[in-house]
Design an enzyme around this catalytic site. Sequence first.
Site, PDB file in Angstrom:
ATOM      1  N   GLU A 166       0.846  -1.196   0.000  1.00  0.00           N
ATOM      2  CA  GLU A 166       0.000   0.000   0.000  1.00  0.00           C
ATOM      3  C   GLU A 166       0.882   1.247   0.000  1.00  0.00           C
ATOM      4  OE1 GLU A 166      -3.281   0.334  -0.497  1.00  0.00           O
ATOM      5  OE2 GLU A 166      -2.437   2.338  -0.680  1.00  0.00           O
ATOM      6  N   LYS A 225       8.250  -1.728  -2.568  1.00  0.00           N
ATOM      7  CA  LYS A 225       7.712  -0.899  -1.483  1.00  0.00           C
ATOM      8  C   LYS A 225       8.842  -0.326  -0.631  1.00  0.00           C
ATOM      9  CE  LYS A 225       5.053   1.175   1.291  1.00  0.00           C
ATOM     10  NZ  LYS A 225       4.031   0.885   2.226  1.00  0.00           N
ATOM     11  N   CYS A 281       6.733   4.452   8.678  1.00  0.00           N
ATOM     12  CA  CYS A 281       7.318   3.677   7.571  1.00  0.00           C
ATOM     13  C   CYS A 281       8.762   4.012   7.228  1.00  0.00           C
ATOM     14  CB  CYS A 281       6.462   3.861   6.328  1.00  0.00           C
ATOM     15  SG  CYS A 281       4.898   3.018   6.496  1.00  0.00           S
TER      16      CYS A 281
HETATM   17  C1  UDX Z   1       1.272  -0.154   8.553  1.00  0.00           C
HETATM   18  C2  UDX Z   1       1.653  -1.205   7.513  1.00  0.00           C
HETATM   19  O1  UDX Z   1       0.538  -2.003   7.193  1.00  0.00           O
HETATM   20  C3  UDX Z   1       2.729  -2.046   7.987  1.00  0.00           C
HETATM   21  O2  UDX Z   1       3.258  -2.714   6.906  1.00  0.00           O
HETATM   22  C4  UDX Z   1       3.810  -1.253   8.558  1.00  0.00           C
HETATM   23  O3  UDX Z   1       4.742  -2.146   9.045  1.00  0.00           O
HETATM   24  C5  UDX Z   1       3.335  -0.335   9.652  1.00  0.00           C
HETATM   25  O4  UDX Z   1       2.375   0.483   9.122  1.00  0.00           O
HETATM   26  P1  UDX Z   1      -0.541   0.173  10.234  1.00  0.00           P
HETATM   27  O5  UDX Z   1      -1.870  -0.168   9.682  1.00  0.00           O
HETATM   28  O6  UDX Z   1      -0.117   1.587  10.203  1.00  0.00           O
HETATM   29  O7  UDX Z   1       0.529  -0.718   9.517  1.00  0.00           O
HETATM   30  O8  UDX Z   1      -0.313  -0.423  11.686  1.00  0.00           O
HETATM   31  P2  UDX Z   1      -1.267  -0.309  12.908  1.00  0.00           P
HETATM   32  O9  UDX Z   1      -2.056   0.942  12.850  1.00  0.00           O
HETATM   33  O10 UDX Z   1      -0.414  -0.628  14.090  1.00  0.00           O
HETATM   34  O11 UDX Z   1      -2.316  -1.491  12.676  1.00  0.00           O
HETATM   35  C6  UDX Z   1      -2.043  -2.832  12.779  1.00  0.00           C
HETATM   36  C7  UDX Z   1      -3.250  -3.506  13.449  1.00  0.00           C
HETATM   37  O12 UDX Z   1      -3.053  -4.907  13.417  1.00  0.00           O
HETATM   38  C8  UDX Z   1      -3.451  -3.117  14.914  1.00  0.00           C
HETATM   39  O13 UDX Z   1      -4.738  -2.581  15.065  1.00  0.00           O
HETATM   40  C9  UDX Z   1      -3.275  -4.440  15.678  1.00  0.00           C
HETATM   41  O14 UDX Z   1      -4.126  -4.557  16.782  1.00  0.00           O
HETATM   42  C10 UDX Z   1      -3.598  -5.453  14.604  1.00  0.00           C
HETATM   43  N1  UDX Z   1      -3.022  -6.766  14.848  1.00  0.00           N
HETATM   44  C11 UDX Z   1      -1.698  -6.896  15.050  1.00  0.00           C
HETATM   45  C12 UDX Z   1      -3.854  -7.887  14.865  1.00  0.00           C
HETATM   46  O15 UDX Z   1      -5.062  -7.766  14.705  1.00  0.00           O
HETATM   47  N2  UDX Z   1      -3.306  -9.116  15.042  1.00  0.00           N
HETATM   48  C13 UDX Z   1      -1.965  -9.280  15.259  1.00  0.00           C
HETATM   49  O16 UDX Z   1      -1.500 -10.416  15.437  1.00  0.00           O
HETATM   50  C14 UDX Z   1      -1.142  -8.131  15.265  1.00  0.00           C
HETATM   51  C1  UDX Z   2       5.000   7.344   3.394  1.00  0.00           C
HETATM   52  C2  UDX Z   2       4.939   7.238   1.872  1.00  0.00           C
HETATM   53  O1  UDX Z   2       4.759   8.549   1.305  1.00  0.00           O
HETATM   54  C3  UDX Z   2       3.811   6.325   1.448  1.00  0.00           C
HETATM   55  O2  UDX Z   2       3.816   6.147   0.043  1.00  0.00           O
HETATM   56  C4  UDX Z   2       3.976   4.993   2.146  1.00  0.00           C
HETATM   57  O3  UDX Z   2       2.899   4.140   1.822  1.00  0.00           O
HETATM   58  C5  UDX Z   2       4.075   5.157   3.636  1.00  0.00           C
HETATM   59  O4  UDX Z   2       5.128   6.069   3.963  1.00  0.00           O
HETATM   60  P1  UDX Z   2       3.648   8.710   5.229  1.00  0.00           P
HETATM   61  O5  UDX Z   2       4.741   8.290   6.150  1.00  0.00           O
HETATM   62  O6  UDX Z   2       2.243   8.502   5.653  1.00  0.00           O
HETATM   63  O7  UDX Z   2       3.809   7.969   3.819  1.00  0.00           O
HETATM   64  O8  UDX Z   2       3.790  10.283   4.923  1.00  0.00           O
HETATM   65  P2  UDX Z   2       4.728  11.150   3.975  1.00  0.00           P
HETATM   66  O9  UDX Z   2       3.894  12.191   3.352  1.00  0.00           O
HETATM   67  O10 UDX Z   2       5.529  10.334   3.066  1.00  0.00           O
HETATM   68  O11 UDX Z   2       5.676  11.902   5.019  1.00  0.00           O
HETATM   69  C6  UDX Z   2       6.683  11.215   5.751  1.00  0.00           C
HETATM   70  C7  UDX Z   2       7.487  12.200   6.576  1.00  0.00           C
HETATM   71  O12 UDX Z   2       8.334  12.983   5.726  1.00  0.00           O
HETATM   72  C8  UDX Z   2       6.639  13.200   7.349  1.00  0.00           C
HETATM   73  O13 UDX Z   2       7.190  13.400   8.634  1.00  0.00           O
HETATM   74  C9  UDX Z   2       6.731  14.453   6.529  1.00  0.00           C
HETATM   75  O14 UDX Z   2       6.544  15.612   7.278  1.00  0.00           O
HETATM   76  C10 UDX Z   2       8.154  14.354   6.002  1.00  0.00           C
HETATM   77  N1  UDX Z   2       8.378  15.124   4.762  1.00  0.00           N
HETATM   78  C11 UDX Z   2       7.738  14.775   3.617  1.00  0.00           C
HETATM   79  C12 UDX Z   2       9.248  16.205   4.777  1.00  0.00           C
HETATM   80  O15 UDX Z   2       9.840  16.530   5.804  1.00  0.00           O
HETATM   81  N2  UDX Z   2       9.454  16.895   3.619  1.00  0.00           N
HETATM   82  C13 UDX Z   2       8.830  16.568   2.442  1.00  0.00           C
HETATM   83  O16 UDX Z   2       9.082  17.243   1.431  1.00  0.00           O
HETATM   84  C14 UDX Z   2       7.936  15.476   2.450  1.00  0.00           C
END
Ligand code: UDX
Ligand code: UDX
Length: 470
Positions: A166, A225, A281
Amino acid sequence: MSKELKVKHIACIGAGYVGGPTMAVIAQKCPDIKVTVVDMNEQRIAAWNDANLDNLPIYEPGLAEVVAEARNRNLFFSTDVDGAIAAADMIFISVNTPTKTYGIGKGMAADLKYVELCARQIARVATSDKIVVEKSTLPVRTAQSIRTILDAENKGLQFQVLSNPEFLAEGTAVQDLHQPDRVLIGGGQDQAGQAAVQALVDIYARWVDRERIITTNVWSSELSKLTANAFLAQRVSSINAISALCEKSGADVDEIARAIGKDSRIGPKFLKASVGFGGSCFQKDILNLVYIARSYGLTEVADYWEQVIKMNDYQKRRFAENIVSKLFNTVSGKKIAILGWAFKKDTNDTRESAAIYVADYLLNEQAELWVYDPKVKAEQVYADLDYLNTRSEAENRRLVKVVNDPYQAMDDAHAVAILTEWDEFKTYDWQKVYEGMKKPAFLFDGRNVVSSPALLGLGFKYIGIGHCVS
Ligand code: UDX
Ligand code: UDX
């Protein structure tokens, strides 16, 4: 020709920042497919089911509308993981994959225990063929391990493992899901693998142009990714490196970004100098990339990417050090307002936010911090600081106040530090803020958001990123 598969019921394990919004949009766009999002966290599921859409566990512009349209029509949130697995023909794994905090690869490798648990649970519960989709960001070749675990139960079922990373960014998740630059799907190259790929292509093709749906082998998809995040983070570290040089030389980093961004080979995006990137990430994925490169013996490759993280750490530290040095080398007992705690605007997510590290540095110098963020709750601020384990929980509560009124945070402060680029900061009555502050009144703008000439005229000692100090 491969056999056509039509997906009728999707399950998604993990109702987080990725799983929640992604599944909400799939359900919105495919009313004939039942989508069940499951999570072991009961509180989170209850929040997804809350009648009051303001209580959804994730703040994303436009998300409440999507959930309102699809929830209890064909979108369901539940804690019954086994039930959802059993009923689904396609299962997304969207659990978190944090950096390991123990054992081999500690502090570098992604912790895949939750992903493995999901695979084992699917293998145990399944009584029909399944397409398992990696939605979480995973190290290259994880699909192999998932496949091995699924096949080990020997139930005579057909499992296919796809990689469908994603790319949504937080704060623009719904827009990114509605109009993605591309959708990436990696799958097996044999006939059954290709049929599974096609089944997922057909889902996205309901609202995404087919030429934006890229199909590859599984390994390319997994590694793409990590590569995309590494390239994006590298741009931020690159412009931040230049910001330090600007502060010494009289150049202006925003002018440089404008000038180089016009070069179509470089492009204008991701050139905003800042106090440092955060989020769940960038750091995690680069550390993981570095770990993978090292484990293949590719030292130069690993060192190259590791530098992106080192530059980011330097930028956060440099910003905090600058506050102390400008405030006459001591912040002990001084009130400093922190505006913004989220890692970027339009999200309530604080994971790896630069604000946490800047605050921790200032607290070590015994500053008194007043934090304001429009979407982050006080408990989260304290939890982030406590997690660092730098000082006792009681000390964190004594030294840090979290308030709902930005003017209260700034009143009588020695300095204001802007750490998130929330739009509302631009609209404050800065004249009033200036009058209420101790003099000289310092404004450290870690996002260069309020650097208007009018503001400079008010008398602030304004210190942005990558400008010569006024
Ligand atoms: C994202 C991306 O999907 C992942 O690849 C990356 O490593 C971290 O960011 P994200 O959706 O942001 O994940 O993570 P989070 O908001 O922590 O959600 C994960 C969910 O999975 C939590 O709500 C947690 O409770 C759930 N979970 C985790 C389960 O239901 N079962 C498990 O065994 C572990
Ligand atoms: C990132 C990737 O953009 C997305 O494609 C991936 O799926 C998950 O990781 P995210 O972390 O949600 O997304 O936000 P992003 O907009 O990428 O910003 C990441 C960090 O970089 C933030 O702290 C942002 O403030 C910073 N940033 C971004 C800067 O400092 N300067 C920039 O020009 C852009």
